[in-house]
Write a protein that holds these residues in place. Structure first.
Motif, PDB file in Angstrom:
ATOM      1  N   ASN A 158       0.800  -1.222   0.000  1.00  8.29           N
ATOM      2  CA  ASN A 158       0.000   0.000   0.000  1.00  8.29           C
ATOM      3  C   ASN A 158       0.836   1.276   0.000  1.00  8.29           C
ATOM      4  OD1 ASN A 158      -2.327  -1.438  -0.013  1.00  8.29           O
ATOM      5  ND2 ASN A 158      -2.865  -1.097   2.114  1.00  8.29           N
ATOM      6  N   GLN A 159       2.151   1.154   0.140  1.00  9.57           N
ATOM      7  CA  GLN A 159       2.986   2.349   0.273  1.00  9.57           C
ATOM      8  C   GLN A 159       2.968   3.220  -0.968  1.00  9.57           C
ATOM      9  OE1 GLN A 159       6.360   1.160   3.588  1.00  9.57           O
ATOM     10  NE2 GLN A 159       6.879   1.091   1.434  1.00  9.57           N
ATOM     11  N   SER A 160       2.671   2.632  -2.129  1.00  9.50           N
ATOM     12  CA  SER A 160       2.646   3.408  -3.366  1.00  9.50           C
ATOM     13  C   SER A 160       1.241   3.902  -3.708  1.00  9.50           C
ATOM     14  CB  SER A 160       3.181   2.556  -4.528  1.00  9.50           C
ATOM     15  OG  SER A 160       2.382   1.396  -4.708  1.00  9.50           O
ATOM     16  N   LEU A 161       0.244   3.543  -2.903  1.00 12.44           N
ATOM     17  CA  LEU A 161      -1.131   3.944  -3.169  1.00 12.44           C
ATOM     18  C   LEU A 161      -1.433   5.309  -2.565  1.00 12.44           C
ATOM     19  CD1 LEU A 161      -2.972   0.558  -2.489  1.00 12.44           C
ATOM     20  CD2 LEU A 161      -2.106   1.445  -4.665  1.00 12.44           C
ATOM     21  N   LEU A 162      -2.533   5.911  -3.011  1.00 10.53           N
ATOM     22  CA  LEU A 162      -2.970   7.200  -2.502  1.00 10.53           C
ATOM     23  C   LEU A 162      -4.251   7.029  -1.689  1.00 10.53           C
ATOM     24  CD1 LEU A 162      -2.390   9.439  -5.656  1.00 10.53           C
ATOM     25  CD2 LEU A 162      -0.859   9.099  -3.719  1.00 10.53           C
ATOM     26  N   ARG A 163      -4.500   7.965  -0.810  1.00  7.60           N
ATOM     27  CA  ARG A 163      -5.706   7.924   0.016  1.00  7.60           C
ATOM     28  C   ARG A 163      -6.291   9.329   0.143  1.00  7.60           C
ATOM     29  NH1 ARG A 163      -3.286   7.894   6.249  1.00  7.60           N
ATOM     30  NH2 ARG A 163      -1.508   9.222   5.758  1.00  7.60           N
TER      31      ARG A 163
ATOM     32  N   SER B 273       6.967   2.927  10.665  1.00  8.09           N
ATOM     33  CA  SER B 273       8.308   2.364  10.821  1.00  8.09           C
ATOM     34  C   SER B 273       9.402   3.303  10.350  1.00  8.09           C
ATOM     35  CB  SER B 273       8.413   1.040  10.045  1.00  8.09           C
ATOM     36  OG  SER B 273       7.529   0.075  10.572  1.00  8.09           O
ATOM     37  N   VAL B 274       9.140   4.051   9.277  1.00 11.37           N
ATOM     38  CA  VAL B 274      10.136   4.956   8.715  1.00 11.37           C
ATOM     39  C   VAL B 274       9.611   6.396   8.661  1.00 11.37           C
ATOM     40  CG1 VAL B 274      11.597   5.476   6.718  1.00 11.37           C
ATOM     41  CG2 VAL B 274      11.123   3.096   7.330  1.00 11.37           C
ATOM     42  N   ASP B 275       8.420   6.581   8.114  1.00 13.01           N
ATOM     43  CA  ASP B 275       7.892   7.932   7.895  1.00 13.01           C
ATOM     44  C   ASP B 275       7.703   8.697   9.203  1.00 13.01           C
ATOM     45  OD1 ASP B 275       7.807   7.050   5.283  1.00 13.01           O
ATOM     46  OD2 ASP B 275       5.650   6.654   5.295  1.00 13.01           O
TER      47      ASP B 275
ATOM     48  N   LEU C  13      22.774  12.483   8.125  1.00 15.11           N
ATOM     49  CA  LEU C  13      22.211  11.199   7.700  1.00 15.11           C
ATOM     50  C   LEU C  13      22.480  10.107   8.731  1.00 15.11           C
ATOM     51  CD1 LEU C  13      22.972  11.022   3.874  1.00 15.11           C
ATOM     52  CD2 LEU C  13      20.756  11.320   4.989  1.00 15.11           C
ATOM     53  N   SER C  14      23.544  10.260   9.496  1.00 22.23           N
ATOM     54  CA  SER C  14      23.896   9.234  10.479  1.00 22.23           C
ATOM     55  C   SER C  14      22.805   9.045  11.522  1.00 22.23           C
ATOM     56  CB  SER C  14      25.211   9.591  11.171  1.00 22.23           C
ATOM     57  OG  SER C  14      25.113  10.851  11.827  1.00 22.23           O
ATOM     58  N   ILE C  15      22.064  10.110  11.828  1.00 23.44           N
ATOM     59  CA  ILE C  15      20.973   9.988  12.801  1.00 23.44           C
ATOM     60  C   ILE C  15      19.924   9.012  12.301  1.00 23.44           C
ATOM     61  CG2 ILE C  15      19.065  11.208  13.914  1.00 23.44           C
ATOM     62  CD1 ILE C  15      20.762  13.658  14.094  1.00 23.44           C
ATOM     63  N   ILE C  16      19.607   9.118  11.015  1.00 23.68           N
ATOM     64  CA  ILE C  16      18.596   8.231  10.433  1.00 23.68           C
ATOM     65  C   ILE C  16      19.138   6.816  10.314  1.00 23.68           C
ATOM     66  CG2 ILE C  16      17.035   7.892   8.493  1.00 23.68           C
ATOM     67  CD1 ILE C  16      17.556  10.843   7.765  1.00 23.68           C
ATOM     68  N   VAL C  17      20.321   6.697   9.749  1.00 24.09           N
ATOM     69  CA  VAL C  17      20.897   5.380   9.479  1.00 24.09           C
ATOM     70  C   VAL C  17      21.179   4.615  10.764  1.00 24.09           C
ATOM     71  CG1 VAL C  17      22.860   4.166   8.476  1.00 24.09           C
ATOM     72  CG2 VAL C  17      21.886   6.147   7.299  1.00 24.09           C
ATOM     73  N   ASP C  18      21.781   5.276  11.734  1.00 23.13           N
ATOM     74  CA  ASP C  18      22.210   4.598  12.955  1.00 23.13           C
ATOM     75  C   ASP C  18      21.109   4.457  14.004  1.00 23.13           C
ATOM     76  OD1 ASP C  18      24.722   4.500  11.813  1.00 23.13           O
ATOM     77  OD2 ASP C  18      25.428   6.308  12.833  1.00 23.13           O
TER      78      ASP C  18
ATOM     79  N   ASN D  42      27.489   6.646  -1.255  1.00 25.75           N
ATOM     80  CA  ASN D  42      26.956   7.837  -1.913  1.00 25.75           C
ATOM     81  C   ASN D  42      26.135   7.485  -3.141  1.00 25.75           C
ATOM     82  OD1 ASN D  42      28.936   6.983  -3.611  1.00 25.75           O
ATOM     83  ND2 ASN D  42      30.215   8.820  -3.439  1.00 25.75           N
ATOM     84  N   ARG D  43      25.547   6.328  -3.151  1.00 27.99           N
ATOM     85  CA  ARG D  43      24.703   5.903  -4.258  1.00 27.99           C
ATOM     86  C   ARG D  43      23.236   6.020  -3.856  1.00 27.99           C
ATOM     87  NH1 ARG D  43      24.742   0.890  -4.980  1.00 27.99           N
ATOM     88  NH2 ARG D  43      24.103   0.870  -7.167  1.00 27.99           N
ATOM     89  N   ASP D  44      22.420   6.509  -4.777  1.00 31.66           N
ATOM     90  CA  ASP D  44      20.994   6.670  -4.503  1.00 31.66           C
ATOM     91  C   ASP D  44      20.348   5.372  -4.046  1.00 31.66           C
ATOM     92  OD1 ASP D  44      21.367   9.219  -5.311  1.00 31.66           O
ATOM     93  OD2 ASP D  44      19.973   9.184  -6.997  1.00 31.66           O
ATOM     94  N   ALA D  45      20.765   4.263  -4.644  1.00 34.42           N
ATOM     95  CA  ALA D  45      20.149   2.971  -4.332  1.00 34.42           C
ATOM     96  C   ALA D  45      20.303   2.603  -2.861  1.00 34.42           C
ATOM     97  CB  ALA D  45      20.749   1.882  -5.217  1.00 34.42           C
ATOM     98  N   ASN D  46      21.376   3.089  -2.233  1.00 36.29           N
ATOM     99  CA  ASN D  46      21.618   2.758  -0.836  1.00 36.29           C
ATOM    100  C   ASN D  46      20.664   3.485   0.118  1.00 36.29           C
ATOM    101  OD1 ASN D  46      23.763   1.108  -1.545  1.00 36.29           O
ATOM    102  ND2 ASN D  46      25.255   2.766  -1.395  1.00 36.29           N
ATOM    103  N   PHE D  47      19.963   4.495  -0.396  1.00 38.05           N
ATOM    104  CA  PHE D  47      19.079   5.293   0.439  1.00 38.05           C
ATOM    105  C   PHE D  47      17.629   5.197  -0.053  1.00 38.05           C
ATOM    106  CE2 PHE D  47      23.262   6.984   1.066  1.00 38.05           C
ATOM    107  CZ  PHE D  47      23.317   7.274   2.417  1.00 38.05           C
ATOM    108  N   LYS D  48      17.274   4.047  -0.578  1.00 38.77           N
ATOM    109  CA  LYS D  48      15.955   3.854  -1.176  1.00 38.77           C
ATOM    110  C   LYS D  48      14.833   4.125  -0.179  1.00 38.77           C
ATOM    111  CE  LYS D  48      13.234   0.445  -3.763  1.00 38.77           C
ATOM    112  NZ  LYS D  48      13.224  -0.938  -4.318  1.00 38.77           N
ATOM    113  N   LYS D  49      14.971   3.620   1.045  1.00 33.19           N
ATOM    114  CA  LYS D  49      13.907   3.806   2.033  1.00 33.19           C
ATOM    115  C   LYS D  49      13.747   5.273   2.416  1.00 33.19           C
ATOM    116  CE  LYS D  49      13.684  -0.710   4.295  1.00 33.19           C
ATOM    117  NZ  LYS D  49      13.796  -1.419   5.595  1.00 33.19           N
ATOM    118  N   ILE D  50      14.856   5.975   2.518  1.00 35.75           N
ATOM    119  CA  ILE D  50      14.797   7.391   2.877  1.00 35.75           C
ATOM    120  C   ILE D  50      14.150   8.191   1.751  1.00 35.75           C
ATOM    121  CG2 ILE D  50      16.128   9.424   3.525  1.00 35.75           C
ATOM    122  CD1 ILE D  50      18.227   7.561   4.696  1.00 35.75           C
ATOM    123  N   TYR D  51      14.558   7.918   0.525  1.00 37.79           N
ATOM    124  CA  TYR D  51      13.954   8.597  -0.622  1.00 37.79           C
ATOM    125  C   TYR D  51      12.444   8.350  -0.662  1.00 37.79           C
ATOM    126  CZ  TYR D  51      18.098  10.267  -3.160  1.00 37.79           C
ATOM    127  OH  TYR D  51      19.222  10.954  -3.550  1.00 37.79           O
ATOM    128  N   GLY D  52      12.068   7.097  -0.459  1.00 39.44           N
ATOM    129  CA  GLY D  52      10.643   6.755  -0.489  1.00 39.44           C
ATOM    130  C   GLY D  52       9.862   7.492   0.583  1.00 39.44           C
TER     131      GLY D  52
END
Length: 319
Positions: A30-35, A56-58, A87-92, A101-111
């Protein structure tokens, strides 16, 4: 009174984010759906448009950003609405994977940032009748070179967190570190609601919990050959109760709830926070306490307005 925070154990979250379904249990699909929905009780009336926001993340990410914004305001920095955190606050600290420094490594944050940027709320306090609206954040930017995240807050946040007018009862200093250690989305959502309640508030109607946790609005797929309007049917009450029970069991196993009981004939849950009831006798003491819900009929529960409203009080001492 708001104050500066330096740890994840006391982040100032407005109760409109804790006591409504702006952030709710969200399954991955459901994370990609709208409400688009309206939540309403005796204190809050909120129109929510946009993405589903998870717990969990948002929610933790938003809480960390809000805390930094409050710190900026207290420190009287220039343009406090432009908020930057390492970023360390979020990651750790909240367990979101991300390295390099790759976008793919931060997929959850981007989402998460995309969902927060694409959610708009219109909020009216049912008591003061004050209305505020807007998106949660805008213009987020991940800076890999400086290992930081910057967002801009909107007028919505400035209005909600006006240091000159905000009341103590409108904010709960949340232990985000404790929340992130809880296993499931449902238990996280119940936790952020329950910890805003003071000692005397132990009884909550099934209907109210269903709304706060978002289960009231949830639908499931209907029959394959059904008409389009028949393909989404409301979640059965038995399923809602199952989700609530699962969340309660998790919070009890984690030591956050000392005991709980569902009174089926009355249609309400009793939940005792360990903070307030550390030494109770299981399955005995829970039945001896006075209910905070008025006009409960002991023979048959009636869904009266007063019974629905009194379990969600706006109490100046309830922080």
């Amino acid at each position: 009174m708001l104050y500066k925070t330096t740890t994840l154990k006391n982040l100032p979250m407005h109760n409109v984010f804790n006591r409504t379904c702006i952030f709710e249990p969200v399954v991955k699909n459901n994370q990609s759906l709208l409400r688009k929905r309206e939540y309403s009780d005796t204190v809050y009336k909120v129109l929510i448009e946009g993405c589903y926001l998870n717990c969990s993340v948002d929610y933790p990410l938003f809480a960390i950003l809000i805390a930094q914004y409050i710190n900026n305001v207290i420190d009287e920095v220039d343009n406090p609405i432009i908020t930057t955190i390492p970023l360390s606050i979020i990651v750790d600290s909240i367990g979101v994977s991300g390295a390099g420094n790759r976008d793919a490594n931060f997929k959850k944050i981007y989402g998460s940032l995309a969902r927060l940027e694409n959610t708009k709320i219109s909020y009216m306090n049912q008591i003061s009748k004050k209305v505020v609206e807007g998106t949660l954040i805008i213009n987020s930017d991940l800076d890999f070179k400086n290992k930081s995240l910057t967002v801009h807050f909107t007028q919505l946040i400035l209005d909600l967190y006006n240091l000159e007018s905000i009341k103590e009862s409108e904010v709960k200093f949340m232990n985000i570190q404790q929340l992130t250690e809880i296993d499931t989305e449902g238990a996280k959502a119940l936790y952020k609601f329950l910890v805003t309640q003071s000692k005397g508030y132990i009884d909550f109607t099934f209907e109210r919990l269903s709304m706060v946790l978002g289960y009231h609005y949830r639908t499931v797929a209907g029959k394959r050959n059904a008409k389009p309007e028949e393909r989404k049917i409301p979640l059965k009450d038995s399923k809602k109760r199952g989700y609530i029970k699962e969340a309660l069991n998790i919070l009890k196993s984690n030591g956050m709830i000392a005991d709980f009981h569902y009174y089926a004939k009355l249609g309400h849950y009793r939940m005792l926070q360990t903070e307030y009831y550390p030494d109770i006798v299981q399955d005995i003491d829970i039945h001896k306490l006075k209910s905070n819900i008025k006009q409960i009929k002991q023979v048959k529960f009636k869904k009266s307005k007063s019974a629905q409203d009194d379990d969600f009080p706006f109490d100046p001492k309830n922080n």
